[in-house]
Design an enzyme around this catalytic site. Structure first.
Site, PDB file in Angstrom:
ATOM      1  N   ARG A  76      -1.048 -10.744  44.739  1.00 20.43           N
ATOM      2  CA  ARG A  76      -0.496 -12.070  45.082  1.00 20.43           C
ATOM      3  C   ARG A  76       0.997 -12.172  44.770  1.00 20.43           C
ATOM      4  NH1 ARG A  76      -4.204 -16.496  45.667  1.00 20.43           N
ATOM      5  NH2 ARG A  76      -6.058 -15.601  46.549  1.00 20.43           N
ATOM      6  N   ARG A 124       2.922 -18.783  45.610  1.00 18.97           N
ATOM      7  CA  ARG A 124       3.473 -20.076  45.212  1.00 18.97           C
ATOM      8  C   ARG A 124       4.327 -20.085  43.956  1.00 18.97           C
ATOM      9  NH1 ARG A 124      -2.257 -22.694  45.793  1.00 18.97           N
ATOM     10  NH2 ARG A 124      -2.612 -20.587  45.070  1.00 18.97           N
ATOM     11  N   ARG A 162       6.548 -22.302  53.194  1.00 20.03           N
ATOM     12  CA  ARG A 162       5.261 -22.909  53.548  1.00 20.03           C
ATOM     13  C   ARG A 162       5.436 -24.366  53.970  1.00 20.03           C
ATOM     14  NH1 ARG A 162       0.312 -24.036  49.630  1.00 20.03           N
ATOM     15  NH2 ARG A 162       1.825 -25.640  49.112  1.00 20.03           N
ATOM     16  N   ASP A 170      -4.592 -12.892  54.533  1.00 17.53           N
ATOM     17  CA  ASP A 170      -5.669 -13.312  53.643  1.00 17.53           C
ATOM     18  C   ASP A 170      -6.930 -12.530  53.965  1.00 17.53           C
ATOM     19  OD1 ASP A 170      -6.010 -15.631  51.545  1.00 17.53           O
ATOM     20  OD2 ASP A 170      -7.917 -15.395  52.582  1.00 17.53           O
ATOM     21  N   TYR A 204     -17.898 -16.449  50.579  1.00 17.84           N
ATOM     22  CA  TYR A 204     -17.186 -17.593  51.178  1.00 17.84           C
ATOM     23  C   TYR A 204     -17.916 -18.114  52.416  1.00 17.84           C
ATOM     24  CZ  TYR A 204     -13.308 -16.754  48.024  1.00 17.84           C
ATOM     25  OH  TYR A 204     -12.549 -16.631  46.900  1.00 17.84           O
TER      26      TYR A 204
HETATM   27  O1  CP3 Z   1      -1.067 -10.359  47.445  1.00 14.39           O
HETATM   28  C1  CP3 Z   1      -0.283 -10.829  48.302  1.00 14.39           C
HETATM   29  O2  CP3 Z   1       0.860 -11.261  48.033  1.00 14.39           O
HETATM   30  C2  CP3 Z   1      -0.714 -10.759  49.748  1.00 14.39           C
HETATM   31  C3  CP3 Z   1      -1.356 -11.907  50.276  1.00 14.39           C
HETATM   32  C4  CP3 Z   1      -2.744 -12.304  49.827  1.00 14.39           C
HETATM   33  C5  CP3 Z   1      -3.148 -13.657  49.834  1.00 14.39           C
HETATM   34  N1  CP3 Z   1      -4.483 -13.688  49.575  1.00 14.39           N
HETATM   35  C6  CP3 Z   1      -2.282 -14.796  50.144  1.00 14.39           C
HETATM   36  C7  CP3 Z   1      -2.726 -16.145  49.768  1.00 14.39           C
HETATM   37  C8  CP3 Z   1      -3.851 -11.530  49.455  1.00 14.39           C
HETATM   38  C9  CP3 Z   1      -3.953 -10.042  49.211  1.00 14.39           C
HETATM   39  C10 CP3 Z   1      -4.945 -12.418  49.321  1.00 14.39           C
HETATM   40  C11 CP3 Z   1      -6.318 -11.969  49.005  1.00 14.39           C
HETATM   41  C12 CP3 Z   1      -7.354 -12.983  48.762  1.00 14.39           C
HETATM   42  N2  CP3 Z   1      -7.556 -14.174  49.403  1.00 14.39           N
HETATM   43  C13 CP3 Z   1      -8.422 -12.806  47.854  1.00 14.39           C
HETATM   44  C14 CP3 Z   1      -8.642 -11.560  47.029  1.00 14.39           C
HETATM   45  C15 CP3 Z   1      -7.778 -11.500  45.843  1.00 14.39           C
HETATM   46  C16 CP3 Z   1      -8.165 -12.442  44.750  1.00 14.39           C
HETATM   47  O3  CP3 Z   1      -7.301 -13.270  44.400  1.00 14.39           O
HETATM   48  O4  CP3 Z   1      -9.281 -12.311  44.229  1.00 14.39           O
HETATM   49  C17 CP3 Z   1      -9.233 -13.954  47.918  1.00 14.39           C
HETATM   50  C18 CP3 Z   1     -10.474 -14.214  47.097  1.00 14.39           C
HETATM   51  C19 CP3 Z   1      -8.677 -14.805  48.910  1.00 14.39           C
HETATM   52  C20 CP3 Z   1      -9.218 -16.111  49.390  1.00 14.39           C
HETATM   53  C21 CP3 Z   1      -8.267 -17.198  49.134  1.00 14.39           C
HETATM   54  N3  CP3 Z   1      -7.092 -17.375  49.830  1.00 14.39           N
HETATM   55  C22 CP3 Z   1      -8.352 -18.184  48.150  1.00 14.39           C
HETATM   56  C23 CP3 Z   1      -9.493 -18.336  47.150  1.00 14.39           C
HETATM   57  C24 CP3 Z   1      -7.207 -18.981  48.289  1.00 14.39           C
HETATM   58  C25 CP3 Z   1      -6.846 -20.202  47.525  1.00 14.39           C
HETATM   59  C26 CP3 Z   1      -6.551 -19.778  46.142  1.00 14.39           C
HETATM   60  C27 CP3 Z   1      -5.477 -20.557  45.528  1.00 14.39           C
HETATM   61  O5  CP3 Z   1      -4.882 -19.950  44.632  1.00 14.39           O
HETATM   62  O6  CP3 Z   1      -5.239 -21.711  45.950  1.00 14.39           O
HETATM   63  C28 CP3 Z   1      -6.426 -18.436  49.308  1.00 14.39           C
HETATM   64  C29 CP3 Z   1      -5.114 -18.939  49.759  1.00 14.39           C
HETATM   65  C30 CP3 Z   1      -3.966 -17.995  49.593  1.00 14.39           C
HETATM   66  N4  CP3 Z   1      -3.968 -16.680  49.977  1.00 14.39           N
HETATM   67  C31 CP3 Z   1      -2.667 -18.320  49.108  1.00 14.39           C
HETATM   68  C32 CP3 Z   1      -1.886 -17.167  49.233  1.00 14.39           C
HETATM   69  C33 CP3 Z   1      -0.420 -17.011  48.935  1.00 14.39           C
HETATM   70  C34 CP3 Z   1      -2.216 -19.683  48.635  1.00 14.39           C
HETATM   71  C35 CP3 Z   1      -1.961 -20.470  49.852  1.00 14.39           C
HETATM   72  C36 CP3 Z   1      -1.005 -21.581  49.645  1.00 14.39           C
HETATM   73  O7  CP3 Z   1      -1.449 -22.647  49.209  1.00 14.39           O
HETATM   74  O8  CP3 Z   1       0.193 -21.357  49.944  1.00 14.39           O
END
Ligand code: CP3
Length: 358
Positions: free
Chosen positions: A26, A30, A39, A76, A153
Site C-alpha cells: 500500500r 492515503r 483522489r 485493487d 468479499y
Molecule cells: O500497494 C499499493 O500501493 C498498490 C495498490 C493496492 C491497493 N489495494 C490500493 C487501495 C493494493 C496492492 C491493494 C490490495 C488490496 N485491496 C488488498 C490486499 C492487501 C491487504 O491490504 O490485505 C485488499 C484486501 C484490498 C481490498 C480493499 N481495497 C479494501 C479492504 C479497501 C479499503 C481499505 C481501506 O483502507 O479503506 C480497498 C481500497 C483501497 N485499495 C485503497 C487503496 C489505496 C484506499 C482507497 C481510498 O479510499 O483512496
C-alpha cells in the site's frame, strides 16, 4: 538516464545484492497528501483505478518521495469480482462493497471468467504506461488477490471480521465453494499472465484472509488454489544465475506464519510474512522472504524505527533473499518522515550484510 535498480528482482531470486531492497504494501495511498489530492480530483478510488493515466501517476507518487526499490501497480484485488459483474463500489470510510454478492450455487454457476484483455484492459494499459514512464528505474510489481480472499468479499458482500457467511458455505456446501474458488483461480491465472505480458516484472498474490481459516481448511480452500495459480503462471525458467526476464512470484498469507513450509511447496519464489514471524527461524537461500516490520512501528520516533529495523535485519542475517517490507499495508495516518527514516535505515544498515552487485 537514471540508474537501473534491480536489487528487488535479484533478491527475489536469492542472488547477491549491494543492500536489502525495500518496498511497502500500500505504498501508494492515503498517507500521501498528493494521493489524497489526486483522489479528490478524480472523484473516487475506482475512477483512479480505471484511468491508466491516474493509476500510473498514483503508482509513481511514492517513488518520487522515497528511495524505494520497486513500484506496485496502482489497482485493487477486487477488480476481478468487479469484472465478473458483482458491482464493486466504495462507500466513504466503509471499505469495499458489492451490489450483487454471491448468495447461492446458482449465482456461482452464472459467473463467467473475465477476459483480462477486455474487461480488465484498463489494468494492462496502466501497466504498459507505467513501465514506459519508469524507464527501468525500478521493477514493476503486478498483483491479484488469492481466490479465498476474493471469495470472502464476494460472499460476505464486503469486509468482514467473522467471515460467517463464507464459513457457513465452507461447512455446509463445500462443493459450491470449491466451484467458486476454481473459477476464481482460473480468472486470477489469466489475469496475472496478462499482467506479465503487459510488462509486470514480478507477481504478488495477496491472501489477506487465509489466516482466518483452520490449518486443514487453509490447505484445502486457500493454498490449493494459490498452488494452481503458481503452476499456471508464465514465469519463464529460473536458473542458477540471475535472469532479468524471469518473473518471480510472491505468496503472502496474512496470519500464515505456521504454514510457511506448505506455502514454499507451491513452488513460489518468495513468501511474504507478517510481523508475528521470527525471520531467524526461516530457511534461507531457498525461497526469498518478504517482510516483516509491524506497520505501527512507524508511529514511533526515529530511534524506535531504527532499532526495530535493525532487529529484523539481524534476525534475517547475512544471507541472500530478503526483501524488506511491512508485515501488512501501511496505515493511512503514518507520518511521511517515518517512511523516509525506514527506507534510509534499511539501505544503510543492510550494507554490512552484503557486498553484491546492483
Ligand atoms: O500497494 C499499493 O500501493 C498498490 C495498490 C493496492 C491497493 N489495494 C490500493 C487501495 C493494493 C496492492 C491493494 C490490495 C488490496 N485491496 C488488498 C490486499 C492487501 C491487504 O491490504 O490485505 C485488499 C484486501 C484490498 C481490498 C480493499 N481495497 C479494501 C479492504 C479497501 C479499503 C481499505 C481501506 O483502507 O479503506 C480497498 C481500497 C483501497 N485499495 C485503497 C487503496 C489505496 C484506499 C482507497 C481510498 O479510499 O483512496
Amino acid at each position: 538516464m537514471q540508474r537501473q535498480n534491480d536489487r528487488y528482482l535479484r533478491a527475489l531470486q536469492c542472488q547477491p545484492v549491494d543492500c536489502t531492497p525495500i518496498w511497502m504494501m500500500r505504498q501508494a495511498g492515503r498517507y500521501l497528501p498528493e494521493y489524497r489530492q489526486l483522489r479528490t480530483e478524480a472523484g473516487d478510488f475506482m475512477t483512479m483505478c480505471k484511468n491508466p493515466d491516474l493509476a500510473c501517476e498514483a503508482t509513481l507518487q511514492p517513488l518520487r518521495r522515497f528511495d524505494l526499490d520497486a513500484a506496485i501497480i496502482f489497482s485493487d484485488i477486487l477488480t476481478i469480482p468487479d469484472a465478473m459483474g458483482l458491482g464493486l463500489y466504495f462507500e466513504q470510510g466503509e471499505g469495499p462493497k458489492f451490489k450483487k454478492p454471491i448468495k447461492s450455487l446458482s449465482d456461482i454457476n452464472q459467473l463467467s471468467i473475465p477476459d483480462p484483455q477486455t474487461a480488465l484492459a484498463y489494468v494492462m494499459d496502466a501497466i504498459r504506461l507505467t513501465r514506459k514512464e519508469l524507464q527501468g528505474r525500478v521493477p514493476l510489481i503486478g498483483f491479484a488477490g488469492s481466490p479465498w480472499t476474493l471469495a470472502t468479499y464476494m460472499i460476505e458482500g464486503g469486509s468482514s471480521k467473522t467471515f460467517t457467511k463464507i464459513k457457513k458455505m465452507l461447512y455446509s456446501e463445500p462443493s459450491s465453494l470449491h466451484l467458486l474458488l476454481d473459477k476464481l483461480a482460473e480468472s486470477v491465472a489469466l489475469y496475472l499472465n496478462a499482467q506479465i505480458e503487459a510488462g509486470a516484472q514480478s507477481i504478488m498474490i495477496f491472501d489477506s484472509w487465509g489466516g482466518a481459516l483452520s490449518h486443514r481448511s487453509y490447505l484445502e480452500f486457500s493454498l490449493q488454489y494459490m498452488h494452481k495459480i503458481v503452476s499456471l503462471l508464465k514465469r519463464g525458467t529460473r536458473g542458477q544465475e540471475y535472469s532479468k526476464n524471469y518473473i518471480p512470484v510472491t505468496l503472502f498469507t496474512k496470519g500464515g506464519g505456521l504454514w510457511l513450509d506448505n506455502i514454499i511447496q507451491t513452488g513460489c519464489d518468495a513468501i511474504g510474512v507478517d510481523w508475528t514471524v521470527d525471520l531467524s527461524l526461516l530457511p534461507k537461500d531457498k525461497v526469498a522472504i518478504q517482510g516483516n516490520l509491524d506497520p505501527t512501528v512507524l508511529y514511533g520516533d526515529r530511534a524506535t524505527i531504527q532499532h526495530n529495523t535493525d532487529l529484523i535485519l539481524k534476525e534475517f542475517g547475512p544471507h541472500n533473499g530478503h526483501i524488506f517490507n511491512l508485515g501488512h499495508g501501511i496505515n493511512q495516518d503514518t507520518p511521511i518522515e517515518s517512511v523516509e527514516i525506514l527506507v534510509d535505515t534499511v539501505h544503510k544498515l543492510s550494507k554490512r550484510d552484503h557486498n553484491g552487485e546492483s
